[in-house]
Design a protein around this motif. Structure first.
Motif, PDB file in Angstrom:
ATOM      1  N   VAL A 130       0.891  -0.696   0.094  1.00 15.03           N
ATOM      2  CA  VAL A 130       0.036   0.115   0.188  1.00 15.03           C
ATOM      3  C   VAL A 130       0.914   1.225  -0.231  1.00 15.03           C
ATOM      4  O   VAL A 130       0.718   2.140   0.465  1.00 15.03           O
ATOM      5  CB  VAL A 130      -0.561   0.015   0.837  1.00 15.03           C
ATOM      6  CG1 VAL A 130      -1.448  -1.437   0.987  1.00 15.03           C
ATOM      7  CG2 VAL A 130      -0.156  -0.082   2.076  1.00 15.03           C
ATOM      8  N   GLY A 146      -5.588   9.862   3.996  1.00 10.94           N
ATOM      9  CA  GLY A 146      -5.194   9.192   3.053  1.00 10.94           C
ATOM     10  C   GLY A 146      -4.666   7.750   4.070  1.00 10.94           C
ATOM     11  O   GLY A 146      -4.401   6.510   3.301  1.00 10.94           O
ATOM     12  N   GLU A 147      -3.444   8.075   3.940  1.00  9.22           N
ATOM     13  CA  GLU A 147      -2.115   7.011   4.908  1.00  9.22           C
ATOM     14  C   GLU A 147      -2.517   6.165   5.931  1.00  9.22           C
ATOM     15  O   GLU A 147      -2.867   4.548   5.659  1.00  9.22           O
ATOM     16  CB  GLU A 147      -1.282   7.782   5.076  1.00  9.22           C
ATOM     17  CG  GLU A 147      -0.189   8.445   4.387  1.00  9.22           C
ATOM     18  CD  GLU A 147       0.781   9.322   4.790  1.00  9.22           C
ATOM     19  OE1 GLU A 147       2.145   9.782   4.335  1.00  9.22           O
ATOM     20  OE2 GLU A 147       0.342  10.173   6.160  1.00  9.22           O
ATOM     21  N   GLN A 149      -6.254   5.346   5.676  1.00  9.80           N
ATOM     22  CA  GLN A 149      -7.069   4.963   5.236  1.00  9.80           C
ATOM     23  C   GLN A 149      -5.987   3.186   4.795  1.00  9.80           C
ATOM     24  O   GLN A 149      -6.443   2.197   4.626  1.00  9.80           O
ATOM     25  CB  GLN A 149      -7.956   4.803   4.342  1.00  9.80           C
ATOM     26  CG  GLN A 149      -8.938   4.201   3.963  1.00  9.80           C
ATOM     27  CD  GLN A 149     -10.434   3.535   4.618  1.00  9.80           C
ATOM     28  OE1 GLN A 149      -9.534   3.210   5.810  1.00  9.80           O
ATOM     29  NE2 GLN A 149     -11.549   3.982   4.740  1.00  9.80           N
ATOM     30  N   ARG A 150      -5.095   3.978   4.378  1.00  7.94           N
ATOM     31  CA  ARG A 150      -3.924   2.455   3.656  1.00  7.94           C
ATOM     32  C   ARG A 150      -3.128   1.233   4.714  1.00  7.94           C
ATOM     33  O   ARG A 150      -2.912   0.472   4.589  1.00  7.94           O
ATOM     34  CB  ARG A 150      -2.929   2.600   2.848  1.00  7.94           C
ATOM     35  CG  ARG A 150      -3.115   3.827   1.303  1.00  7.94           C
ATOM     36  CD  ARG A 150      -1.738   4.109   0.402  1.00  7.94           C
ATOM     37  NE  ARG A 150      -1.595   4.949   0.933  1.00  7.94           N
ATOM     38  CZ  ARG A 150      -0.798   6.090   0.469  1.00  7.94           C
ATOM     39  NH1 ARG A 150       0.654   5.193   0.582  1.00  7.94           N
ATOM     40  NH2 ARG A 150       0.144   7.177   0.818  1.00  7.94           N
ATOM     41  N   LEU A 153      -6.006  -0.860   5.116  1.00  9.45           N
ATOM     42  CA  LEU A 153      -6.380  -2.068   3.896  1.00  9.45           C
ATOM     43  C   LEU A 153      -5.604  -2.778   4.315  1.00  9.45           C
ATOM     44  O   LEU A 153      -5.537  -3.737   4.149  1.00  9.45           O
ATOM     45  CB  LEU A 153      -6.387  -1.056   2.152  1.00  9.45           C
ATOM     46  CG  LEU A 153      -7.717  -0.667   1.481  1.00  9.45           C
ATOM     47  CD1 LEU A 153      -6.691  -0.224   0.626  1.00  9.45           C
ATOM     48  CD2 LEU A 153      -7.906  -1.855   1.377  1.00  9.45           C
ATOM     49  N   THR A 170     -14.261   6.058   1.386  1.00  5.31           N
ATOM     50  CA  THR A 170     -13.491   6.914   1.371  1.00  5.31           C
ATOM     51  C   THR A 170     -14.696   7.845   1.923  1.00  5.31           C
ATOM     52  O   THR A 170     -13.796   9.222   1.248  1.00  5.31           O
ATOM     53  CB  THR A 170     -12.916   6.981  -0.774  1.00  5.31           C
ATOM     54  OG1 THR A 170     -14.937   6.338  -1.363  1.00  5.31           O
ATOM     55  CG2 THR A 170     -12.879   5.678  -0.668  1.00  5.31           C
ATOM     56  N   THR A 177      -7.675  11.607  -2.808  1.00  3.74           N
ATOM     57  CA  THR A 177      -6.584  10.370  -2.540  1.00  3.74           C
ATOM     58  C   THR A 177      -8.856   9.067  -2.103  1.00  3.74           C
ATOM     59  O   THR A 177      -7.980   8.109  -2.192  1.00  3.74           O
ATOM     60  CB  THR A 177      -7.337  10.283  -0.484  1.00  3.74           C
ATOM     61  OG1 THR A 177      -6.012  12.137  -0.685  1.00  3.74           O
ATOM     62  CG2 THR A 177      -6.940   9.649  -0.089  1.00  3.74           C
ATOM     63  N   LYS A 180      -7.256   6.767  -5.082  1.00  7.88           N
ATOM     64  CA  LYS A 180      -6.573   5.800  -4.838  1.00  7.88           C
ATOM     65  C   LYS A 180      -6.524   4.921  -3.397  1.00  7.88           C
ATOM     66  O   LYS A 180      -6.300   4.023  -4.031  1.00  7.88           O
ATOM     67  CB  LYS A 180      -5.474   7.036  -4.237  1.00  7.88           C
ATOM     68  CG  LYS A 180      -4.286   7.890  -5.239  1.00  7.88           C
ATOM     69  CD  LYS A 180      -3.222   8.678  -4.261  1.00  7.88           C
ATOM     70  CE  LYS A 180      -2.625   9.681  -4.996  1.00  7.88           C
ATOM     71  NZ  LYS A 180      -1.181  10.967  -4.320  1.00  7.88           N
ATOM     72  N   ILE A 181      -7.433   5.065  -2.732  1.00  8.01           N
ATOM     73  CA  ILE A 181      -7.912   4.191  -2.456  1.00  8.01           C
ATOM     74  C   ILE A 181      -8.611   3.197  -2.690  1.00  8.01           C
ATOM     75  O   ILE A 181      -8.443   2.545  -2.694  1.00  8.01           O
ATOM     76  CB  ILE A 181      -9.208   4.397  -0.917  1.00  8.01           C
ATOM     77  CG1 ILE A 181      -7.934   5.561  -0.077  1.00  8.01           C
ATOM     78  CG2 ILE A 181      -9.079   3.542  -0.008  1.00  8.01           C
ATOM     79  CD1 ILE A 181      -6.461   4.847   0.684  1.00  8.01           C
ATOM     80  N   LEU A 184      -6.202   0.650  -5.130  1.00  6.98           N
ATOM     81  CA  LEU A 184      -5.692   0.263  -3.893  1.00  6.98           C
ATOM     82  C   LEU A 184      -6.874  -1.370  -3.716  1.00  6.98           C
ATOM     83  O   LEU A 184      -6.488  -2.216  -3.756  1.00  6.98           O
ATOM     84  CB  LEU A 184      -5.479   1.040  -2.781  1.00  6.98           C
ATOM     85  CG  LEU A 184      -3.684   1.016  -2.852  1.00  6.98           C
ATOM     86  CD1 LEU A 184      -3.543   1.878  -1.734  1.00  6.98           C
ATOM     87  CD2 LEU A 184      -2.808   0.024  -2.571  1.00  6.98           C
TER      88      LEU A 184
END
Length: 229
Positions: A130, A146-147, A149-150, A153, A170, A177, A180-181, A184
């Motif tokens: 990620v 965003g980080e 949420q990564r 993930l 999201t 962002t 991107k999520i 991913l």
């Protein structure tokens, strides 16, 4: 092929001030393994409640929820937790990372609960997937939305779930962002062969799944498959 999830005649009624409030009314559907499904509907339609029932976070008032062949209503709280830990991954709108643990430690938690081996290296590999290997020792407060949420993930996929539930994944992120999520989620999901169930009010996100179940007033309004011919 057996369905990963079977929902049969499921209703959820909350008691409030001596009166029953029906949130879900006689819901029926099944989900095949490795499929992607969106559950959509307006606020208050019951979609998040439905997700909680599907994942065994809550009990239905009536009906049956069968996850990976296991009837959840017959299980105790501890037994349902064990089923979730073995078969289910979660992504939440508000990330739900443990604030006192680093990114790496957050990803390691489900692996530790399962008694897995080489948990540190597995967790680092997921963080690398990620794009957060360089942030492994940072705490959630030191990470952007965003980080975070990564990280969630990576944590969701750490126990190789049979089914992944994402509740407005999201909802707290800006458009760039979010994109991107979403990419991913679908990339990781495809690589792992996991069943993906997304609760969302974002119709563009729903359109990326193979099937959309629309909930309105606690009942299924429509259930449509999308063919990627």
């Amino acid at each position: 092929m057996e369905n990963i999830l079977n929902i049969r005649n499921v209703s959820k009624i909350y008691q409030s001030a001596g009166q029953g409030l029906t949130v879900l009314d006689n819901i029926n559907f099944s989900i095949a393994p490795a499929s992607t499904v969106a559950i959509t509907g307006p606020s208050g339609s019951g979609k998040t409640t439905l997700l909680g029932l599907c994942a065994g976070l809550d009990r239905a008032s009536s009906g049956t929820v069968e996850l990976n062949g296991i009837a959840l209503e017959k299980l105790s709280e501890d037994e349902r937790a064990a089923v979730r830990n073995q078969y289910v991954g979660f992504i939440f709108q508000n990330f739900q990372l443990l604030p006192t643990l680093t990114a790496l430690e957050n990803v390691m938690v489900p692996l530790e609960l399962r008694g897995a081996k080489n948990i540190k290296s597995v967790a680092m590999e997921l963080l690398d997937k990620v794009g957060l290997a360089d942030r492994a020792q940072h705490y959630p407060v030191q990470l952007s939305g965003g980080e975070q949420q990564r990280v969630s993930l990576a944590r969701a996929f750490s126990n190789q779930p049979a089914i992944l539930f994402a509740d407005e994944p999201t909802g707290n992120l800006d458009a760039e962002t979010s994109e991107k999520i979403i990419r991913l989620i679908f990339d990781l999901n495809r690589d792992a062969g996991t069943t993906l169930v997304i609760v969302t009010h974002d119709l563009e996100l729903a359109a990326r799944t193979g099937r959309t179940i629309k909930i309105k007033g606690g009942a299924i309004f429509s259930d449509e498959n999308v063919s990627y011919a």
